[in-house]
Design an enzyme around this catalytic site. Structure first.
Site, PDB file in Angstrom:
ATOM      1  N   CYS A   2     -34.532  56.112  -0.331  1.00  0.00           N
ATOM      2  CA  CYS A   2     -34.763  56.318   1.093  1.00  0.00           C
ATOM      3  C   CYS A   2     -35.329  55.025   1.660  1.00  0.00           C
ATOM      4  CB  CYS A   2     -35.795  57.418   1.304  1.00  0.00           C
ATOM      5  SG  CYS A   2     -35.412  58.939   0.423  1.00  0.00           S
ATOM      6  N   ARG A  27     -30.036  52.526   3.212  1.00  0.00           N
ATOM      7  CA  ARG A  27     -30.706  53.084   2.035  1.00  0.00           C
ATOM      8  C   ARG A  27     -30.567  54.607   1.968  1.00  0.00           C
ATOM      9  NH1 ARG A  27     -34.233  49.538  -0.319  1.00  0.00           N
ATOM     10  NH2 ARG A  27     -35.366  51.276  -1.210  1.00  0.00           N
ATOM     11  N   TRP A  71     -32.252  59.853   1.822  1.00  0.00           N
ATOM     12  CA  TRP A  71     -31.102  60.121   0.952  1.00  0.00           C
ATOM     13  C   TRP A  71     -31.572  61.245   0.042  1.00  0.00           C
ATOM     14  CZ3 TRP A  71     -29.985  59.088  -4.433  1.00  0.00           C
ATOM     15  CH2 TRP A  71     -28.623  59.152  -4.754  1.00  0.00           C
ATOM     16  N   ASN A  97     -40.653  57.694  -0.739  1.00  0.00           N
ATOM     17  CA  ASN A  97     -39.397  57.365  -1.424  1.00  0.00           C
ATOM     18  C   ASN A  97     -39.674  57.491  -2.911  1.00  0.00           C
ATOM     19  OD1 ASN A  97     -36.992  56.198  -2.284  1.00  0.00           O
ATOM     20  ND2 ASN A  97     -37.643  54.114  -1.856  1.00  0.00           N
ATOM     21  N   GLY A  98     -38.917  58.322  -3.609  1.00  0.00           N
ATOM     22  CA  GLY A  98     -39.168  58.513  -5.043  1.00  0.00           C
ATOM     23  C   GLY A  98     -39.067  59.975  -5.402  1.00  0.00           C
ATOM     24  N   GLU A 469     -12.935  47.665 -10.387  1.00  0.00           N
ATOM     25  CA  GLU A 469     -13.746  47.435  -9.188  1.00  0.00           C
ATOM     26  C   GLU A 469     -12.950  47.784  -7.922  1.00  0.00           C
ATOM     27  OE1 GLU A 469     -16.645  47.158  -8.439  1.00  0.00           O
ATOM     28  OE2 GLU A 469     -16.761  46.159  -6.518  1.00  0.00           O
ATOM     29  N   LYS A 473     -14.116  50.508  -5.201  1.00  0.00           N
ATOM     30  CA  LYS A 473     -14.255  50.191  -3.770  1.00  0.00           C
ATOM     31  C   LYS A 473     -13.457  51.187  -2.944  1.00  0.00           C
ATOM     32  CE  LYS A 473     -16.949  48.211  -3.757  1.00  0.00           C
ATOM     33  NZ  LYS A 473     -17.938  47.519  -4.508  1.00  0.00           N
ATOM     34  N   GLU A 476     -14.991  54.744  -2.932  1.00  0.00           N
ATOM     35  CA  GLU A 476     -16.283  54.937  -2.254  1.00  0.00           C
ATOM     36  C   GLU A 476     -16.172  54.841  -0.734  1.00  0.00           C
ATOM     37  OE1 GLU A 476     -19.796  52.476  -3.348  1.00  0.00           O
ATOM     38  OE2 GLU A 476     -18.450  50.792  -3.535  1.00  0.00           O
ATOM     39  N   HIS A 492      -0.056  55.776 -22.253  1.00  0.00           N
ATOM     40  CA  HIS A 492      -0.779  56.686 -23.145  1.00  0.00           C
ATOM     41  C   HIS A 492      -1.310  57.908 -22.401  1.00  0.00           C
ATOM     42  CE1 HIS A 492      -0.401  53.897 -26.444  1.00  0.00           C
ATOM     43  NE2 HIS A 492      -0.831  52.920 -25.652  1.00  0.00           N
ATOM     44  N   LYS A 591     -27.351  52.626  -0.859  1.00  0.00           N
ATOM     45  CA  LYS A 591     -27.166  51.255  -1.337  1.00  0.00           C
ATOM     46  C   LYS A 591     -27.693  51.039  -2.748  1.00  0.00           C
ATOM     47  CE  LYS A 591     -26.049  46.973  -0.962  1.00  0.00           C
ATOM     48  NZ  LYS A 591     -24.611  46.731  -1.163  1.00  0.00           N
TER      49      LYS A 591
HETATM   50  C1  AGP Z   1     -21.215  49.412  -5.334  1.00  0.00           C
HETATM   51  O1  AGP Z   1     -20.245  49.333  -4.344  1.00  0.00           O
HETATM   52  C2  AGP Z   1     -21.878  50.669  -5.466  1.00  0.00           C
HETATM   53  N1  AGP Z   1     -22.419  51.078  -4.224  1.00  0.00           N
HETATM   54  C3  AGP Z   1     -22.743  50.938  -6.700  1.00  0.00           C
HETATM   55  O2  AGP Z   1     -21.848  51.193  -7.720  1.00  0.00           O
HETATM   56  C4  AGP Z   1     -23.731  49.851  -7.184  1.00  0.00           C
HETATM   57  O3  AGP Z   1     -23.039  48.746  -7.640  1.00  0.00           O
HETATM   58  C5  AGP Z   1     -24.611  50.434  -8.301  1.00  0.00           C
HETATM   59  O4  AGP Z   1     -25.378  51.497  -7.786  1.00  0.00           O
HETATM   60  C6  AGP Z   1     -25.518  49.406  -8.941  1.00  0.00           C
HETATM   61  O5  AGP Z   1     -26.378  48.831  -8.018  1.00  0.00           O
HETATM   62  P1  AGP Z   1     -27.237  47.545  -8.352  1.00  0.00           P
HETATM   63  O6  AGP Z   1     -26.319  46.403  -8.551  1.00  0.00           O
HETATM   64  O7  AGP Z   1     -28.127  47.375  -7.162  1.00  0.00           O
HETATM   65  O8  AGP Z   1     -28.003  47.843  -9.610  1.00  0.00           O
END
Ligand code: AGP
Length: 596
Positions: A2, A27, A71, A97-98, A469, A473, A476, A492, A591
């Site tokens: 958060c 966040r 969040w 936050n936590g 990757e 992308k 997400e 396979h 994030k």
């Molecule tokens: C990336 O697009 C993602 N939002 C997510 O996978 C991110 O890379 C992952 O949570 C790791 O984050 P970090 O690099 O801050 O540890």
């Protein structure tokens, strides 16, 4: 995770807090709220984004307050579960936050004592504990409260009768912004840059008392801690959209600069032998989550190719629970935020196992720096879009530097080879710039992906993780189901899923797997799947077996993951845009993930 913010000073607290919350919105954005001390303590909350909260609130007159963007972890996203929370008398407000792990037991006990709860969250126990322990001194009440709490927190509280904010930190980030006659708390520096560039990073176990004039930090035993402020080099503009429609697009286009900055100083350190590591290592382990895990996978190829050192890659969430082998590899944690709970726990585990640890992170002052033996900062600048872009390519640059450094130490590369590769790395901003120049062609080429429900991303060798990757992308930000596959694995099993409505994005560079890749693409074409190829400029053979093609400039295959990644970022971005998705705030994501 958060976002939290607190303000004490002469400005209108509501304006400062709403501005800070907008900057912290990446966040978490399922609900938000503010509490302001004016003539009384006023609190406003809304489910949804900050803009909804801002438009639903009247103008408040007050100079002390806290705010929160959530969040959800414990309790549904709802107005009821939004922070801040008030005590029973409505005189204390708390944001957090936590996770409070023993919240159920505490709640039961507090209810028996007569406290009335209004939400399903773990956080609410904090405000009732503060109420229970408050005897005129909120900081003393906070310290008493923390004695009863198990879990993790960055928390800020205020009392209507005081001009102070009090805060505490354990395993969640908390920064103090030091202004002139005003001070702030925030989850990260992007929320304080409008007011000051002087930051104090709060450490685990510390509590803080803050008013407009003074900030006092206490250690876990209550002794005052002296700390010099850190001068933040990021500017307000760095953390704004700068005319781009989305942060993600801005950050994609910032990559030439981010890559340049990530190399700045590092190549000199490489030359004088002081970069990242100072001795030979028998093996390397790269540990990370999500996109950073994909950078680690590319890193494995790089380190093995350049330094010939056996390298393994593990997901942080698996590594921390794995049995271990008794070996002590150099263990490298990649985390752009430096706050990912699983990666932090993995770093602690690596040290417990006696491994030498190195972190690659983008955020100065982040927690990972305190959990490892040494740190390499990628210097990509603030990344606000939830989908990691420029921090990923900056991590790739870190992997090239690490590979070359390890190779230097064990003389696995000759001086000329090192010189040639570093010169190519210096030219990387130009290669990336040339991909960005083709963004309009990418925008047109993605039409075949826009209506799809499933998309496959195929690559081989060092570009197999690049396509993992790409798939991450796309899923997400566009909500299309996407799978990255090593092209040789298609036969396979996954080939069974290919139909004319399952587009395939295939990366094909001129390396030793080129011919195999062309045959894999032909296999896909035979199942009538539409193919969007990413190839090296001038590759007519690849164009002949594809339905659409976009090009990267000619580049040495080992460096190709960087321009190819920029290409898959653009593909994902334009697809999501054409589908009308909320690109910077994908549903259910945040994030950085500070829960495990
Ligand atoms: C990336 O697009 C993602 N939002 C997510 O996978 C991110 O890379 C992952 O949570 C790791 O984050 P970090 O690099 O801050 O540890």
């Amino acid at each position: 995770m958060c976002g939290i913010i607190g303000y004490a000073g002469p400005r209108n607290a509501q304006e400062v807090i709403l501005d800070g919350l907008k900057r912290l919105e990446y966040r978490g954005y399922d609900s938000a709220g503010v509490a302001i001390v004016g003539r009384s303590l006023e609190i406003y909350k809304e489910k949804g984004e900050i803009s909804k909260l801002a438009s639903s609130m009247p103008s408040l007159d007050g100079h002390l307050g806290v705010g929160h963007t959530r969040w959800a972890t414990c309790g549904q996203p709802s107005k009821m579960n939004a922070h801040p929370f008030l005590d029973c008398k409505g005189r204390i407000a708390v944001v957090h936050n936590g996770i409070i792990e023993n919240h159920q037991a505490l709640r039961k006990q507090l209810v028996e004592e007569g406290h009335v709860f209004t939400s399903e969250t773990d956080t609410e126990v904090l405000v009732h504990l503060l109420e229970k322990h408050y005897k005129g001194d909120l900081h003393a009440a906070l310290r008493e409260t923390l004695r009863e709490v198990k879990g993790t927190y960055a928390t800020v509280a205020l009392h209507v009768d005081s001009h102070q904010l009090v805060a505490a930190r354990k395993e969640n980030p908390l920064v103090v912004g030091l202004g002139h006659g005003e001070n702030l708390f925030a989850s990260d520096v992007t929320a304080i840059l409008n007011y000051t560039n002087k930051a104090l990073y709060i450490m685990d176990g510390e509590t803080v008392v803050l008013d407009p004039q003074n900030v006092t930090i206490y250690d876990h035993e209550g002794r005052i801690v002296e700390r010099e402020p850190h001068v933040v080099t990021w500017t307000v503009e760095d953390a704004q959209k700068g005319g781009y429609e989305h942060y993600m697009l801005k950050e994609i286009f910032e990559q030439p600069t981010a890559i340049h900055n990530s190399l700045l100083g590092s190549l000199e350190e490489l030359e004088n032998g002081s970069l990242m590591v100072d001795q030979d290592v028998p093996s390397v382990k790269l540990v990370a989550c999500g996109t950073s895990y994909h950078a680690s996978m590319v890193g494995k190829y790089i380190i093995e190719a350049l330094a010939k050192i056996p390298t393994t890659v593990e997901l942080a969430s698996e590594y921390r629970y794995s049995p271990g082998t008794g070996e002590n590899p150099l263990t490298v944690m990649l985390t752009q935020s430096g706050e990912t709970a699983d990666t932090l726990a993995a770093a602690r585990e690596a040290r417990r196992r006696g491994c030498r640890t190195l972190a690659v992170t983008n955020v100065v002052g982040s927690t990972i720096a305190r959990e490892v033996d040494s740190v390499f900062y990628t210097n990509a600048g603030p990344e606000i879009g939830v989908a990691a872009t420029k921090t990923y390519t900056a991590q790739l640059m870190a992997m090239y530097l690490l590979g070359i450094r390890l190779a230097q130490i064990r003389h696995a590369m000759g001086r000329d080879e090192v010189r040639e590769l570093t010169s190519d790395l210096r030219g990387m901003p130009r290669y990336v710039g040339s991909v960005l120049d083709r963004s309009q062609q990418v925008n047109e080429a993605v039409d075949m992906l826009v209506p799809a429900q499933d998309v496959f991303f195929l690559g081989r060798n060092i570009n197999y993780p690049t396509m993992l990757e790409g798939a991450l992308k796309l899923k997400e930000i566009s909500y299309i189901h996407a799978e990255g596959y090593a092209a040789g694995e298609l036969k396979h099993g996954p080939l069974a899923l290919l139909t004319k409505s399952t587009p395939v994005v295939a990366a094909c560079v001129k390396d030793h797997t080129y011919e195999k890749m062309i045959s894999n693409i032909s296999e896909v074409a035979a199942r009538n799947s539409p193919i969007l190829a990413i190839g090296v400029e001038g590759d007519t053979d690849l164009a002949a077996v594809s339905d659409a093609i976009v090009y990267i400039p000619p580049i040495s295959p080992i460096l190709s993951p960087v321009p190819l990644t920029v290409m898959v970022q653009l593909i994902s971005y334009y697809t999501a845009k054409k589908r009308g998705c909320p690109i910077d705030k994908p549903r259910n994501l945040a994030k950085s993930v500070t829960v495990d």
